[in-house]
Design an enzyme around this catalytic site. Sequence first.
Site, PDB file in Angstrom:
ATOM      1  N   HIS A   1       7.448   2.855   0.137  1.00 38.89           N
ATOM      2  CA  HIS A   1       6.858   3.193   1.432  1.00 38.89           C
ATOM      3  C   HIS A   1       5.893   2.067   1.797  1.00 38.89           C
ATOM      4  O   HIS A   1       5.222   1.517   0.916  1.00 38.89           O
ATOM      5  CB  HIS A   1       6.037   4.491   1.358  1.00 38.89           C
ATOM      6  CG  HIS A   1       6.836   5.751   1.490  1.00 38.89           C
ATOM      7  ND1 HIS A   1       6.561   6.887   0.754  1.00 38.89           N
ATOM      8  CD2 HIS A   1       7.889   6.061   2.280  1.00 38.89           C
ATOM      9  CE1 HIS A   1       7.409   7.846   1.094  1.00 38.89           C
ATOM     10  NE2 HIS A   1       8.233   7.368   2.009  1.00 38.89           N
TER      11      HIS A   1
ATOM     12  N   CYS B   1      -1.277   8.518   0.566  1.00 40.27           N
ATOM     13  CA  CYS B   1      -0.127   9.422   0.659  1.00 40.27           C
ATOM     14  C   CYS B   1      -0.570  10.875   0.788  1.00 40.27           C
ATOM     15  O   CYS B   1       0.121  11.694   1.387  1.00 40.27           O
ATOM     16  CB  CYS B   1       0.759   9.301  -0.582  1.00 40.27           C
ATOM     17  SG  CYS B   1       1.272   7.626  -0.963  1.00 40.27           S
TER      18      CYS B   1
HETATM   19  N1  ARG Z   1       7.378  11.664  -4.483  1.00 39.63           N
HETATM   20  C1  ARG Z   1       7.128  11.350  -3.128  1.00 39.63           C
HETATM   21  C2  ARG Z   1       8.325  10.590  -2.561  1.00 39.63           C
HETATM   22  O1  ARG Z   1       8.936   9.844  -3.296  1.00 39.63           O
HETATM   23  C3  ARG Z   1       5.886  10.541  -2.998  1.00 39.63           C
HETATM   24  C4  ARG Z   1       5.514  10.219  -1.571  1.00 39.63           C
HETATM   25  C5  ARG Z   1       4.340   9.297  -1.477  1.00 39.63           C
HETATM   26  N2  ARG Z   1       3.930   9.151  -0.135  1.00 39.63           N
HETATM   27  C6  ARG Z   1       3.638   7.994   0.457  1.00 39.63           C
HETATM   28  N3  ARG Z   1       3.227   8.005   1.664  1.00 39.63           N
HETATM   29  N4  ARG Z   1       3.809   6.852  -0.147  1.00 39.63           N
HETATM   30  O2  ARG Z   1       8.669  10.755  -1.434  1.00 39.63           O
END
Ligand code: ARG
Length: 689
Positions: free
Chosen positions: A164, A260
């Site tokens: 992300h 996150c």
């Molecule tokens: N386990 C989640 C995923 O893989 C974690 C999300 C983390 N969020 C972020 N904005 N980076 O989607």
Amino acid sequence: MRILVCPPKYFGVDYVINPWMEGQIGRVDRSLAHAQWQALVDGFAATASVEEIEPRDGSPDMCFTANAGLTAFDRVIPARFRMPERAGEEEPFTNWFARNGFDVIKLPGEDPFEGEGDALFQPGEPLLWAGYGVRSALETHSILGQAFGTEVVSLRLVDPRFYHLDTCFAPLPGGRLLYYPAAFDERSQRAIEQRIPANKRIAVSDEDATGFACNVMRLGEKLFLNQASPTLQRDLARWDFETIICPVSEFLKAGGGVKCLSMILDQANFARISPAPESPIRSTELEVKGHLLDTGGLNRALDIITEAGGSFRIATLSLAERKDQESRAQLHVVAPSMEGLEEIVSELTSVGAQSLEREMLANLEAVTQDGVAPHHFYSTTIYPTEVHLDSGWCEVEKQRMDAVIVVDDDSDPVARCVLFRELEVGQHVVCRTDGVRVRYPEHHSVGEFSFMNASVSSERRVEASVKSIACEMRRIRERDGKIVVVAGPVVVHTGGAKHLSSLIDGGFVQALLTGNALPVHDIEFDLFGTSLGIDLSRGKPVHEGHRNHLMAINRVRAEGGIREAVESGMIRSGIMHSCVTQNVRFVLAGSIRDDGPLPDTLMDLEKAQAAYAEAIEGADMILMLSSMLHSIGTGNMTPAGVHLICVDISPATVTKLADRGSLESTGIVTDVGLFLNLLAASLSGDDGR
Ligand code: ARG
């Protein structure tokens, strides 16, 4: 500032959808997670108003509210998760936004977009940074700019650990940025550098990056994050930021950090651009067909798209069920810019993809300076090419690589390959790749020997190859076809002259392309029995032998030329003698190192290139014998469909010819004298069969 959070009531690592989650299933310490989350939220609450959404059983990642969507000016674009594991969060999040007075803008289509996790505003500026390549689709970026009145810069994520944008990128006020450059492709790194000057960027260390230091929640001057090394803290302090370390180790097990876990609800600190700027993202439809599965053609096409920073959707795919059938795939290709798309399309068309935007005509631009092509010229390949003109598809003549296509737009237009230096003011050149299609061959009936097994080294393999070549040469001679020989002086040094000469006498050679040295040593051998002063029968240098080749040159010069020297009886045998007596055309292209030269040697290289090009017209086979320079020169002007046979003692030379991307090449690594000996024997039927 308003922040949305979600209590980690059902949080845990129950599945693996990013590299951080590997090996962590069931390993989360729930009460520690809860304590960490509470401490973080308490920290936020001191300066911001924190709003909570009810967690949903069965959605262990819902605490990562950054992925809920993207908000600004009381509007929200809710997320569409790429991973089915998280799809269940979409509904509760969207409902919450609607209930809390947000104007909900639904994303059209089916492309995924994972909210603020992949879209971050540059504080105070109408600039949105948007990530793609792992979770969110590039296609969605154009809508973001429209919805929020910002410019959108698309950044491609290339490291699966930083899946992300918010895991490796944190825009800060004052046009500043904290980021981890290695998470992005080259083009994206350039795009960042163009907008943020070096003194306003902090590139974090590997250690800080993997500690989620870029995953920052900023409240005023306070930066909340999981980790920051002393260096990073010092650098941030210099920019007047206060770092507040909030350890969220339990959430790191799921691949999420401080940012996150929080979503900003009231971003409105920039002046929207109205009307919203046009998105630079461009797309097109292409078709690839052929043996897509067994030759890996589809993989290659898709790799080309991704490596050039684009993304794709396979719109339709029809698969061959048998070996003799073709597969077809229609690809929807998207790139972050027009130039990016052009780069992808031109690479794809060169491997045979065809634009489905059939109505697109070729772009013609006029030459404004002699010898110079318009900036966006289309550069040609060795493969048969057609251009789409008002009058229909027109086959390009004089196909060769590294040229441009000129269209003579009379009533009956003709398209042909032309070199830069031949361009004249007013001529029309095909630009970009619209309206150009290339027929790229996939399978060739060049027998068992293609370049793949080119490094033939054992004697037995050479013999087998020679037999097969001899057989093809006989067939070409029978149908009055054309065989061209490109040869270097090594042919003479290795004792191959008499064999090449017998091939010429036998009617197997229709043109000889070489330089100054081969005829010099061939004639020297005829006159003195030496080649560069070496007595070929004894393999030893002869006294004063180094003068021999100069004497040969001098004597031909006195006669006025090679033909004259043969006709006067001065030259009595050898390769050049055979060429003259058999009326086989020879072209001698000179070079900087030539002695003499012979009167026949063309020292004007443009003329020599043109003469070579004319000599290979209509060739069925080109035998390239130990001359890297002349062979590559010839290869450059040869269209696809001509069987090239490259013989050289050095594997590197043989491989170099494969680089032109031709599949119709045979490489043989051996001594050229030996090769010619075998070939001549095989052609005269004297090969022991
Ligand atoms: N386990 C989640 C995923 O893989 C974690 C999300 C983390 N969020 C972020 N904005 N980076 O989607």
